[in-house]
Design an enzyme around this catalytic site. Sequence first.
Site, short mmCIF file in Angstrom:
data_model
loop_
_atom_site.label_atom_id
_atom_site.label_comp_id
_atom_site.label_asym_id
_atom_site.label_seq_id
_atom_site.Cartn_x
_atom_site.Cartn_y
_atom_site.Cartn_z
N PHE A 23 0.86 -1.18 0.00
CA PHE A 23 0.00 0.00 0.00
C PHE A 23 0.90 1.23 0.00
CE2 PHE A 23 -3.01 3.13 1.64
CZ PHE A 23 -4.15 2.81 0.91
N PHE A 58 -1.27 -2.80 8.37
CA PHE A 58 -1.96 -3.59 9.39
C PHE A 58 -1.49 -5.04 9.39
CE2 PHE A 58 -5.63 -5.88 11.19
CZ PHE A 58 -5.83 -5.14 12.35
N CYS A 81 3.75 2.66 4.93
CA CYS A 81 3.44 4.08 4.84
C CYS A 81 1.95 4.28 5.05
CB CYS A 81 3.87 4.63 3.49
SG CYS A 81 3.48 6.38 3.28
N ILE A 83 -0.66 7.43 5.34
CA ILE A 83 -0.82 8.87 5.14
C ILE A 83 -2.21 9.27 5.62
CG2 ILE A 83 -0.83 10.75 3.46
CD1 ILE A 83 1.02 8.96 1.71
N HIS A 89 -9.18 6.42 10.35
CA HIS A 89 -8.53 5.17 9.93
C HIS A 89 -7.01 5.23 10.10
CE1 HIS A 89 -8.31 1.40 7.74
NE2 HIS A 89 -7.41 1.94 6.93
N ARG A 128 10.85 11.40 2.68
CA ARG A 128 11.48 10.45 3.60
C ARG A 128 11.79 9.11 2.93
NH1 ARG A 128 8.61 14.13 6.05
NH2 ARG A 128 8.99 14.75 8.20
#
Length: 156
Positions: A23, A58, A81, A83, A89, A128
């Site tokens: 993801f 997750f 990652c 965001i 969530h 990053r």
Amino acid sequence: MSQLIKGDLSGKGLRIGIVCSRFNHVITGGLLRGAMRALIACDVSEKDITSVEVPGAFEIPVTLDLLAGSAKFDALIAIGCVIKGETAHFEYIADSAMKGIATVSEKYRIPVACAILTTYTEDQAASRSGDNEENKGSEAALTAIEMANLARQLKA
């Protein structure tokens, strides 16, 4: 006189497992490339690096648990990652992933370096995960090596 024990950045002979979320794959791909560059630069053999892809952040902790339970690795690296969006969530996923990482490290007494970005914007994540010194995947890889070497000394 007191004794100082610390790890070093020699990766020779270390076995490293990486769990990487697909993801936000552009970001996590950059983090993975940074981790691989740092591991190889520190003399970790490519044959001693195992990368596992999971759907999202997750799913990282359960996969780390499976790797740690195999007793085949000196250290693990979590790459993901998350965001922030318009809902809560973000908080639930980030919190679950971080708690899960800590649980695996404590349960198996294995270093788990964290390169799961939790940012407010895609630009923050991109800065990053680029091909530069700010890459958090590289930082996590160096942490994994140092902590694996420290753990070896403390177990001896």
